[in-house]
Scaffold this motif. Sequence first.
Motif, PDB file in Angstrom:
ATOM      1  N   VAL A 184       5.161   0.677  -1.162  1.00 50.37           N
ATOM      2  CA  VAL A 184       5.136  -0.274  -1.468  1.00 50.37           C
ATOM      3  C   VAL A 184       6.136  -0.955  -2.290  1.00 50.37           C
ATOM      4  CG1 VAL A 184       3.728  -1.785  -3.480  1.00 50.37           C
ATOM      5  CG2 VAL A 184       2.437  -0.345  -1.817  1.00 50.37           C
ATOM      6  N   ALA A 185       6.750  -0.026  -2.929  1.00 49.56           N
ATOM      7  CA  ALA A 185       7.965  -0.180  -3.589  1.00 49.56           C
ATOM      8  C   ALA A 185       9.026  -0.694  -2.662  1.00 49.56           C
ATOM      9  CB  ALA A 185       8.507   0.993  -4.498  1.00 49.56           C
ATOM     10  N   ALA A 186       9.183  -0.022  -1.553  1.00 45.49           N
ATOM     11  CA  ALA A 186      10.201  -0.651  -0.727  1.00 45.49           C
ATOM     12  C   ALA A 186       9.963  -1.772   0.140  1.00 45.49           C
ATOM     13  CB  ALA A 186      10.174   0.457   0.503  1.00 45.49           C
ATOM     14  N   LEU A 187       8.632  -2.126   0.059  1.00 48.00           N
ATOM     15  CA  LEU A 187       8.264  -3.380   0.862  1.00 48.00           C
ATOM     16  C   LEU A 187       8.415  -4.324  -0.195  1.00 48.00           C
ATOM     17  CD1 LEU A 187       5.127  -2.202   2.679  1.00 48.00           C
ATOM     18  CD2 LEU A 187       7.280  -2.992   3.602  1.00 48.00           C
ATOM     19  N   ILE A 188       8.371  -4.130  -1.567  1.00 45.64           N
ATOM     20  CA  ILE A 188       8.662  -5.229  -2.526  1.00 45.64           C
ATOM     21  C   ILE A 188      10.176  -5.660  -2.146  1.00 45.64           C
ATOM     22  CG2 ILE A 188       9.130  -5.768  -4.891  1.00 45.64           C
ATOM     23  CD1 ILE A 188       6.780  -3.963  -5.584  1.00 45.64           C
ATOM     24  N   LEU A 189      10.926  -4.807  -1.832  1.00 43.65           N
ATOM     25  CA  LEU A 189      12.594  -5.037  -2.040  1.00 43.65           C
ATOM     26  C   LEU A 189      12.781  -5.659  -0.504  1.00 43.65           C
ATOM     27  CD1 LEU A 189      13.867  -1.827  -3.469  1.00 43.65           C
ATOM     28  CD2 LEU A 189      14.079  -4.126  -4.397  1.00 43.65           C
ATOM     29  N   VAL A 190      11.874  -5.342   0.550  1.00 38.98           N
ATOM     30  CA  VAL A 190      12.013  -5.883   1.715  1.00 38.98           C
ATOM     31  C   VAL A 190      11.550  -7.505   1.613  1.00 38.98           C
ATOM     32  CG1 VAL A 190      11.034  -6.026   4.077  1.00 38.98           C
ATOM     33  CG2 VAL A 190      11.695  -3.973   3.222  1.00 38.98           C
ATOM     34  N   GLU A 191      10.522  -7.813   0.796  1.00 42.95           N
ATOM     35  CA  GLU A 191      10.134  -9.076   0.538  1.00 42.95           C
ATOM     36  C   GLU A 191      11.069  -9.995  -0.021  1.00 42.95           C
ATOM     37  OE1 GLU A 191       5.353  -9.458   1.118  1.00 42.95           O
ATOM     38  OE2 GLU A 191       6.200  -9.495  -1.093  1.00 42.95           O
ATOM     39  N   ARG A 200       0.364 -11.586  -7.623  1.00 35.60           N
ATOM     40  CA  ARG A 200       0.475 -10.909  -6.327  1.00 35.60           C
ATOM     41  C   ARG A 200       1.770 -10.019  -6.478  1.00 35.60           C
ATOM     42  NH1 ARG A 200      -1.069 -11.560  -1.221  1.00 35.60           N
ATOM     43  NH2 ARG A 200      -2.546 -13.569  -1.640  1.00 35.60           N
ATOM     44  N   LEU A 201       1.402  -8.728  -5.611  1.00 35.13           N
ATOM     45  CA  LEU A 201       2.489  -7.718  -5.805  1.00 35.13           C
ATOM     46  C   LEU A 201       3.203  -7.867  -4.416  1.00 35.13           C
ATOM     47  CD1 LEU A 201       3.131  -5.685  -7.900  1.00 35.13           C
ATOM     48  CD2 LEU A 201       2.076  -3.937  -6.358  1.00 35.13           C
ATOM     49  N   LEU A 202       2.417  -8.120  -3.224  1.00 31.34           N
ATOM     50  CA  LEU A 202       2.961  -8.379  -2.033  1.00 31.34           C
ATOM     51  C   LEU A 202       2.227  -9.193  -1.435  1.00 31.34           C
ATOM     52  CD1 LEU A 202       3.193  -4.410  -0.641  1.00 31.34           C
ATOM     53  CD2 LEU A 202       4.959  -5.843  -0.994  1.00 31.34           C
ATOM     54  N   SER A 203       2.749  -9.823  -0.206  1.00 32.43           N
ATOM     55  CA  SER A 203       2.138 -10.975   0.575  1.00 32.43           C
ATOM     56  C   SER A 203       1.085 -10.394   1.465  1.00 32.43           C
ATOM     57  CB  SER A 203       3.139 -11.538   1.535  1.00 32.43           C
ATOM     58  OG  SER A 203       3.389 -10.977   2.622  1.00 32.43           O
ATOM     59  N   ARG A 204       0.231 -11.019   1.945  1.00 35.53           N
ATOM     60  CA  ARG A 204      -0.758 -10.663   2.904  1.00 35.53           C
ATOM     61  C   ARG A 204      -0.125 -10.104   3.946  1.00 35.53           C
ATOM     62  NH1 ARG A 204      -2.426 -13.039   7.188  1.00 35.53           N
ATOM     63  NH2 ARG A 204      -1.698 -15.219   6.200  1.00 35.53           N
ATOM     64  N   PRO A 205       0.788 -10.837   4.885  1.00 29.23           N
ATOM     65  CA  PRO A 205       1.122 -10.386   6.110  1.00 29.23           C
ATOM     66  C   PRO A 205       1.958  -8.935   5.982  1.00 29.23           C
ATOM     67  CG  PRO A 205       1.807 -12.617   5.999  1.00 29.23           C
ATOM     68  CD  PRO A 205       1.257 -12.221   4.373  1.00 29.23           C
ATOM     69  N   THR A 206       2.665  -8.681   4.686  1.00 31.30           N
ATOM     70  CA  THR A 206       3.322  -7.539   4.333  1.00 31.30           C
ATOM     71  C   THR A 206       2.205  -6.269   4.258  1.00 31.30           C
ATOM     72  OG1 THR A 206       5.171  -8.442   3.491  1.00 31.30           O
ATOM     73  CG2 THR A 206       4.682  -6.163   2.826  1.00 31.30           C
ATOM     74  N   VAL A 207       1.122  -6.535   3.660  1.00 35.52           N
ATOM     75  CA  VAL A 207       0.098  -5.504   3.479  1.00 35.52           C
ATOM     76  C   VAL A 207      -0.464  -5.149   4.834  1.00 35.52           C
ATOM     77  CG1 VAL A 207      -1.978  -4.949   2.323  1.00 35.52           C
ATOM     78  CG2 VAL A 207      -0.251  -5.975   1.113  1.00 35.52           C
ATOM     79  N   GLU A 208      -0.934  -6.374   5.513  1.00 39.06           N
ATOM     80  CA  GLU A 208      -1.480  -6.291   7.058  1.00 39.06           C
ATOM     81  C   GLU A 208      -0.465  -5.218   7.911  1.00 39.06           C
ATOM     82  OE1 GLU A 208      -4.332 -10.326   7.303  1.00 39.06           O
ATOM     83  OE2 GLU A 208      -2.242  -9.975   8.097  1.00 39.06           O
ATOM     84  N   THR A 209       0.798  -5.546   7.753  1.00 42.62           N
ATOM     85  CA  THR A 209       1.997  -4.457   8.472  1.00 42.62           C
ATOM     86  C   THR A 209       1.872  -3.162   8.068  1.00 42.62           C
ATOM     87  OG1 THR A 209       3.198  -6.668   8.995  1.00 42.62           O
ATOM     88  CG2 THR A 209       4.149  -4.401   9.363  1.00 42.62           C
ATOM     89  N   MET A 210       1.799  -3.153   6.647  1.00 40.27           N
ATOM     90  CA  MET A 210       1.879  -1.699   5.990  1.00 40.27           C
ATOM     91  C   MET A 210       0.587  -1.043   6.451  1.00 40.27           C
ATOM     92  SD  MET A 210       1.615  -0.660   1.962  1.00 40.27           S
ATOM     93  CE  MET A 210       1.182   0.970   1.394  1.00 40.27           C
ATOM     94  N   VAL A 211      -0.517  -1.376   6.692  1.00 39.66           N
ATOM     95  CA  VAL A 211      -1.684  -0.509   7.207  1.00 39.66           C
ATOM     96  C   VAL A 211      -2.028  -0.761   8.375  1.00 39.66           C
ATOM     97  CG1 VAL A 211      -2.429  -1.006   4.727  1.00 39.66           C
ATOM     98  CG2 VAL A 211      -3.306  -2.483   6.537  1.00 39.66           C
ATOM     99  N   THR A 212      -1.134  -1.183   9.397  1.00 43.73           N
ATOM    100  CA  THR A 212      -1.273  -1.070  10.902  1.00 43.73           C
ATOM    101  C   THR A 212      -0.478  -0.079  11.423  1.00 43.73           C
ATOM    102  OG1 THR A 212      -1.507  -3.397  10.929  1.00 43.73           O
ATOM    103  CG2 THR A 212      -0.709  -2.522  13.041  1.00 43.73           C
ATOM    104  N   ASP A 213      -1.098   0.705  12.269  1.00 44.31           N
ATOM    105  CA  ASP A 213      -0.512   1.874  13.073  1.00 44.31           C
ATOM    106  C   ASP A 213       0.947   1.796  13.753  1.00 44.31           C
ATOM    107  OD1 ASP A 213       0.112   4.369  14.177  1.00 44.31           O
ATOM    108  OD2 ASP A 213      -1.587   4.044  15.902  1.00 44.31           O
ATOM    109  N   GLN A 214       1.921   2.250  13.275  1.00 45.40           N
ATOM    110  CA  GLN A 214       3.129   1.797  13.656  1.00 45.40           C
ATOM    111  C   GLN A 214       3.659   2.789  14.929  1.00 45.40           C
ATOM    112  OE1 GLN A 214       5.099  -0.822  12.440  1.00 45.40           O
ATOM    113  NE2 GLN A 214       3.132  -1.280  11.373  1.00 45.40           N
ATOM    114  N   LEU A 215       2.941   3.959  15.177  1.00 49.63           N
ATOM    115  CA  LEU A 215       3.447   4.952  16.052  1.00 49.63           C
ATOM    116  C   LEU A 215       2.932   4.651  17.663  1.00 49.63           C
ATOM    117  CD1 LEU A 215       2.534   8.212  14.342  1.00 49.63           C
ATOM    118  CD2 LEU A 215       4.676   6.817  14.188  1.00 49.63           C
ATOM    119  N   THR A 216       3.736   4.738  18.584  1.00 48.85           N
ATOM    120  CA  THR A 216       3.399   4.814  20.005  1.00 48.85           C
ATOM    121  C   THR A 216       2.642   6.197  20.407  1.00 48.85           C
ATOM    122  OG1 THR A 216       5.282   6.003  20.772  1.00 48.85           O
ATOM    123  CG2 THR A 216       5.725   3.418  20.231  1.00 48.85           C
ATOM    124  N   ASP A 217       1.789   5.832  21.527  1.00 47.56           N
ATOM    125  CA  ASP A 217       1.268   6.947  22.159  1.00 47.56           C
ATOM    126  C   ASP A 217       2.152   8.216  22.209  1.00 47.56           C
ATOM    127  OD1 ASP A 217      -1.317   5.625  21.795  1.00 47.56           O
ATOM    128  OD2 ASP A 217      -1.204   5.108  23.961  1.00 47.56           O
TER     129      ASP A 217
END
Length: 403
Positions: free
Chosen positions: A73-80, A298-315
């Motif tokens: 979350v700290a890193a994503l704050i800086l991304v935003e 608000r700490l993070l935007s909705r799109p950022t949280v949604e991305t954070m909690v989405t699986d990022q790995l390929t099969d």
Amino acid sequence: MGDGGFSAARVRRLRGALAGHVDSGAVPGLVALIDRRGEVHAEALGARSQGGPPIGQDTIFRIASLSKPITAVAALILVEECRLRLDEPVDRLLPELADRRVLRRPDGPVDDTVPAGRPITVRDLLTFRMGFGILMQPPGSWPIQRAADELALGQGMPHPALPPEPDEWIRRLGSLPLIHQPGERWLYHTGSDVLGVLIARAAGQPFEDFLRERIFEPLGMADTGFSVDEEQLHRLATSYWTPDPASDTLQVYDEADGGEWSRPPAFPSGGGGLVSTADDLLAFGRMLRGLGRYDGGRLLSRPTVETMVTDQLTDGQKALSVISPGFFESHGWGFGVAVTTRRTTPVEPVGCYGWDGGLGTTWRVDPREELVTVLLTQRAFTSPVPPPVCQDFWTATYQAIDD
């Protein structure tokens, strides 16, 4: 039944299930919190130390790898704030990690390397695909493990007194080759520690100060940090482990008074260094459940949280990655959190996310059920698979849902 849709009778089973683990001596004590739609149930059972005073809801625990979602979350704050970019190489702020070499074979000599195919990115750190991490091999089995241990990089159980200060830590890490090519597969832990150094440099202030000012103070997480002040040490639980896997006898891992968390560390580990309370972790979970909102802002935007909690790995990446048997058959990894991708039990619906701390803690957010769960114990896990006390906690929580 309150607004949370719990059955009062079934919630009482939660206490009974957890009390059994305390009464048997499996864990000296625990604190459990469940929150569904604002209806909260808490249990504080057992003692802060064997034979010691009772545990309270405000007891402080070493949360180990539950530090990882907070670091993300700290890193994503800086991304935003456009001070970091997800797909930017880290070389600008971490020149120690530029021009990487990669082991020709992960079990081979540390000087048998090939050039990295590309730089490490911020996204690689968040998703644990930087090419370096804890190997699921017996400690010291491979040369790269022994080399990392000699440099005191903290690639095992949390020991805040061990690693050097951040600039020296990243210099030492940069002296080693990567184990795999960046982006090739998931390797546990080290990405979060690197993120801590990156966050400090991007923010222009110590990592621990950034966490306090940008996350802990806004969310009211007053008891979360990398050490416990002397006047609050009486609230810190003694930490236990079983160094002999064949024995159930608990031994002290870290004392409260005079232990490793009783003073600020040289290296604030974003991967496993924090202490916290159940209430603080509930506040953090509520913010994510609220898609970045909290009481007061608000700490993070909705799109950022949604991305954070989405699986990022390929099969393909999952097929090459290991943490516990079958884990990646039903889970993926987002930014600092595991994400359930296939429902195989009643207690982990698709989209549920969270993580565990190896010193005895677990935390989950279930968006579908509008649920946050926190369980804190002071007994270390004996394997990557959470112990029975965690499994019973999740079962007892979900069976109490009555709508």
